[in-house]
Design an enzyme around this catalytic site. Structure first.
Site: not given
Length: 260
Positions: A39, A37, A85
């Site tokens: 980025n 987590d 996502n």
């Protein structure tokens, strides 16, 4: 319709996962999972597009794989892309699909040389490009006989979806309800030989499960380092392992020398 299986899952449906049988402290967690987590925030802090954060994450992935292997971790799972996502902007999703393929092709030889067995958990959505699916399958074939650390990339993965598919598989099997216990149910999950997760590392300081391996993390220890994933390196990983070693895992019980 057959149950949804993970790419590279050759385990028979009746096999049983290796469950955590130990309590107390272990020198090294057997199975470590990382929720990668931060980025996007890493890129935003540098006034860069979010895709730059994803590209920068490649170096961290390779560093963490090597750190886990040299530390003695037997199973490493990396949460790269969730079923949720797909809701991200098309440009970002397309970039991630291309990036994963590039990383697979670039590092296949290195992973094989290190004796690492590679698997992909998920990869069932019709939107997965055929070329990516083919390269993933080729990597698993190349490394399938390796007996070093097992690396699982969770891509297009959702913990709830895996549980639903396991339930469907059980129903189709016709097994009487009274014969279903935890081991029987777990045997219908993807990669049933995978041991339960001992340690989950979620970078960037966020403290959510995010639909990640819901069955397998039931008794995992969680660590939330504030560092963003592109800045996470081997020393951070070792620190997390050290913190894990300080914890007393009792799995709902008490230490044998505790009275009452």
């Amino acid at each position: 319709m057959a149950t949804r299986r993970a790419i590279g899952d050759s385990s028979p449906p009746g096999s049983s996962p290796r469950r955590p049988a130990d309590s107390g402290r272990r020198e090294v967690p057997r199975h470590v999972a990382c929720v990668m987590d931060g980025n996007g925030r890493w890129a935003t802090q540098r006034s860069l597009p979010r895709t730059s954060g994803h590209r920068a994450a490649e170096a961290t992935v390779i560093d963490v794989i090597e750190a886990a292997r040299t530390t003695g971790v037997e199973w490493l799972t990396l949460y790269a892309f969730s079923t949720e996502n797909w809701r991200r902007p098309d440009e970002e999703v397309d970039f991630l699909l291309r990036l994963v393929r590039q990383v697979v092709r670039k590092h296949a030889a290195l992973l094989h040389a290190r004796g690492i067995r590679c698997r992909f958990l998920g990869m069932a959505d019709a939107r997965i490009p055929a070329a990516l699916a083919r390269d993933a399958a080729d990597l698993m074939t190349l490394t399938g006989a390796n007996r070093g650390m097992t690396l699982t990339v969770a891509f297009d993965h959702g913990g709830r979806g895996d549980i639903v598919e396991a339930a469907r598989s059980l129903i189709r099997s016709g097994l009487p309800a009274e014969d279903v216990d935890e081991d029987v149910f777990a045997a219908h999950l993807p990669f049933p030989d995978t041991p339960d997760v001992d340690l989950v590392i979620r970078t960037s300081g966020e403290q959510r499960i995010s639909n990640f391996m819901l069955w397998q993390v039931a008794y995992a220890e969680w660590i939330f380092p504030p560092v963003l994933w592109p800045d996470f390196r081997a020393p951070h990983f070792v620190q997390c392992v050290h913190a894990y070693r300080q914890r007393d895992r009792r799995f709902g019980g008490v230490r044998s020398n505790v009275n009452g």
